[in-house]
Design a protein around this motif. Structure first.
Motif, PDB file in Angstrom:
ATOM      1  N   GLU A   1       0.849  -1.177   0.277  1.00  0.00           N
ATOM      2  CA  GLU A   1       0.211  -0.429   0.123  1.00  0.00           C
ATOM      3  C   GLU A   1       1.152   1.399   0.154  1.00  0.00           C
ATOM      4  N   GLY A   2       1.892   1.131   0.143  1.00  0.00           N
ATOM      5  CA  GLY A   2       2.583   2.386  -0.051  1.00  0.00           C
ATOM      6  C   GLY A   2       3.154   2.832   1.604  1.00  0.00           C
ATOM      7  N   GLN A   3       3.177   2.205   2.188  1.00  0.00           N
ATOM      8  CA  GLN A   3       2.667   2.579   3.974  1.00  0.00           C
ATOM      9  C   GLN A   3       3.693   2.728   4.371  1.00  0.00           C
ATOM     10  N   ILE A   4       5.171   2.646   4.069  1.00  0.00           N
ATOM     11  CA  ILE A   4       6.543   2.965   3.957  1.00  0.00           C
ATOM     12  C   ILE A   4       6.726   3.943   5.394  1.00  0.00           C
ATOM     13  N   ASP A   5       7.713   3.910   6.186  1.00  0.00           N
ATOM     14  CA  ASP A   5       8.175   4.503   7.456  1.00  0.00           C
ATOM     15  C   ASP A   5       8.674   5.012   6.598  1.00  0.00           C
ATOM     16  N   GLN A   6       8.826   6.523   6.871  1.00  0.00           N
ATOM     17  CA  GLN A   6      10.032   7.472   6.357  1.00  0.00           C
ATOM     18  C   GLN A   6      11.054   7.788   6.153  1.00  0.00           C
ATOM     19  N   GLY A   7      11.514   6.799   7.304  1.00  0.00           N
ATOM     20  CA  GLY A   7      13.065   7.178   7.776  1.00  0.00           C
ATOM     21  C   GLY A   7      13.833   5.812   7.682  1.00  0.00           C
ATOM     22  N   LEU A   8      12.607   4.462   6.877  1.00  0.00           N
ATOM     23  CA  LEU A   8      13.397   3.117   6.202  1.00  0.00           C
ATOM     24  C   LEU A   8      13.001   3.311   4.636  1.00  0.00           C
ATOM     25  N   ALA A   9      11.925   4.557   4.348  1.00  0.00           N
ATOM     26  CA  ALA A   9      12.484   4.692   2.803  1.00  0.00           C
ATOM     27  C   ALA A   9      13.933   5.559   3.000  1.00  0.00           C
ATOM     28  N   MET A  10      14.005   6.427   3.593  1.00  0.00           N
ATOM     29  CA  MET A  10      14.924   6.971   3.254  1.00  0.00           C
ATOM     30  C   MET A  10      16.387   6.328   3.160  1.00  0.00           C
ATOM     31  N   VAL A  11      16.359   5.881   4.812  1.00  0.00           N
ATOM     32  CA  VAL A  11      17.642   4.430   4.482  1.00  0.00           C
ATOM     33  C   VAL A  11      17.862   3.795   3.387  1.00  0.00           C
ATOM     34  N   LEU A  12      16.791   3.329   2.209  1.00  0.00           N
ATOM     35  CA  LEU A  12      16.491   2.559   1.551  1.00  0.00           C
ATOM     36  C   LEU A  12      16.701   2.866   0.369  1.00  0.00           C
TER      37      LEU A  12
END
Length: 101
Positions: A45-56
């Motif tokens: 659903e694209g509901q990824i944590d912002q911090g994790l998204a930035m790390v990835l």
């Protein structure tokens, strides 16, 4: 020294280096792409944590930079291999000319 008493330069192994390097890049890119796809599938659903998204995103950019540097190094290595082949061919031709005198 060859069996006929003459020295012979062989560059067979040198040609393999470039081919192996390209294969490694392709395999690593396939693995990296699969890992990124699997991680994205964890958040359908694209509901990824912002911090994790930035790390990835940072890791993905770092990977791309590392691969780009590796490919550039392969290119420089290719130039060196080509120069080695040219030097060997020129040296062999010069020795043959000198021996013919």
């Amino acid at each position: 020294m060859g069996t006929d008493g003459h020295y012979q330069f062989s560059d067979l192994g040198l040609g393999d280096v470039q081919s192996i390097g390209r294969q490694q890049v392709e395999e690593c890119n396939a693995i990296w792409g699969d890992v990124m796809t699997r991680i994205a599938a964890l958040f359908p659903e694209g509901q990824i944590d912002q911090g994790l998204a930035m790390v990835l995103s940072d890791r993905n950019e770092q990977y791309k930079q590392n691969v780009e540097r590796y490919v550039e190094d392969l290119g420089l290595q290719n130039v060196a291999v080509g120069n080695t082949r040219d030097i060997a061919a020129e040296g062999g031709a010069a020795m043959r000319r000198a021996a013919g005198m």
